[in-house]
Every structure is written in structure tokens, then in C-alpha cells.
Write a protein that holds these residues in place. Sequence first.
Motif: not given
Length: 299
Positions: A247-254, A265-266
Motif C-alpha cells: 500500500r505504501r508503494a502504490m500510494a506513492g504512484a504520483l 516530471v513527476s
Amino acid sequence: MAWRGLHLTQPARLSLADRQLCVRQDAGEVRLALEDVAWIVVDTPQATLSSALMSACMEAGIVLIFTDERHTPSGVALPFHRHHRQGAVARLQVDVKEGLKKRLWQVIVRRKIRNQAVSLSICGCDGAETLEQIARHVEPGDPDNVEARAARFYWARLFADFVRDDESDLRNKLLNYGYAVVRAGVARALVASGLLPAFGLKHDGAANAFNLADDLVEPFRPFVDVLARKTLGDRVDGNGELTLEDRRAMAGALLLNGKVGDARVSLLVGAENAAVSLCRALETEKPAGLELPELERDP
């Protein structure tokens, strides 16, 4: 400019203090400048948010993402429209010609398929060149549904024995988590640019308040696919539940990087560029001006 996200998985009390986001947990207190925060994922049933903080988040343009008991993103909170040209931009959407909508959708689908090709290449899968060829056959409005044909080809090579709509599959859980976060980021960017998310180019669900976000998010999806594949690691059978690390990994997708023009760019910034360029494309009636993030083979 906002540049960071917050992922809450432990009991926490969130409030507003001195115009800062204050997060109190058993381990202590952290304060963050509101202008630095773009999104917050509330991924725990043991979090409380003060009404003053909620109001401040809306004023600052922060999107709040909430999850259900299975830790699946289930809803978002966005600010009411505050753009200085809100009425003018809304009229552009309402008055857009059908031909322009079809050509914009062509640009979106072509970029999505080309990003899927790069996704296969990054993940060491065959088929990238075929997808590049398929992308060339997308016509305005995609009347031949090339997008769906490309998707069938793509998923069969990215994952073995995979069914995209199987909600019990861990791979889909990873994908859906990441997609929801990026979709929220795109919706945030649309609202900030004065666009009405309910009025889409291709998606037109009467009960969908985010039709335009669902249009514009398509080229962003392959970024999430690569992240999900890397996060999955050697868990190839599709069994299991999302872990905290997942969940931590996917929450940082942006925070993933892509290429827009000559700049790297992000996806958070990429979504903002896409929304601003969509306004420009609607105004000038030039779909080629729509700037969408490009997945890089060697990021």
C-alpha cells in the motif's frame, strides 16, 4: 507548489495548527506546510480529521483519498471550483465540438498504447513493437476499439494467467490502489484548471462525477502497471492480500517520473500539465497541444 503526499496507515489525529497540517500519533507529532501537500491517503479506520483541517485542505487544493475496510481506495474529497476563469472554461467544455473530442481521444489512446509498449519493454516482456504498430491504427474517436484490442494483447504479456476484473487477484489489488491514487491526482489537477470532471471526452456515465478524469488518466495507467509489477516481486500466482509495504508503494504512484516534452516530471506535475494543456487544446481546437506523460524506457 505542492509536491508531496501523505499515506496514513496507523492511528492518527489530524488537525490544523498555525496553518500547518498537524499529525499526532503515539510516536509523536509531525507538522507539514499545507502548500507542500498535494494528496493524503487515509488508509486506516483509526484516523480523525478536524473540520478546520478539512476546510483548509479544500482551500489549499489538497485531495483526500479514503479507503474501505479492505484497504481499497473508496472515495475522494475535492474542493469546489475556485479557478478565476471557471465560467469560461466550463463553456469551452460544454461547447466543444464532437470532432475535437474524437481527435483528443485519439491522442489519449495513442499515448496510452505507446506507454503500454514501453511498460512491456521495461518489464522484460515481448510485444512492445507490436503495440507501437497498433497505436498507429487509432483513428479519431477510436471507432474500431483499438484500445480494447491493445489491452487484450498487453495484459496477456504483462502477467501470466491474468483476468483484469478479478478483484480477488493480488495483482488487481495493486493496480486498483495505484490507479485510484493517480485518478485522484488527475481529478485534482482538472479542478485546479477550472475544468468540470463530470464532462468527459469519451467517458459519459450519467452517474460518474469523474468522466473527464477517467479519460485523462488512461496514459498514466502504464506507469502504475510497472510499479505494480515491481512491487509484486516474485509473488506470481496472484494470491494474497495487500501488505502495508504494498500500500505504501502504490500510494506513492504520483511521485513516479515521466517525460513531458523535454522535461522529466513527476506524475503529479504531469497531471497538472495535462489539465492545463487540455484547456489550451479546447480553446485553440488543436488536439496536438495536449501534453501527456511519456513512460521512459530508461527512467
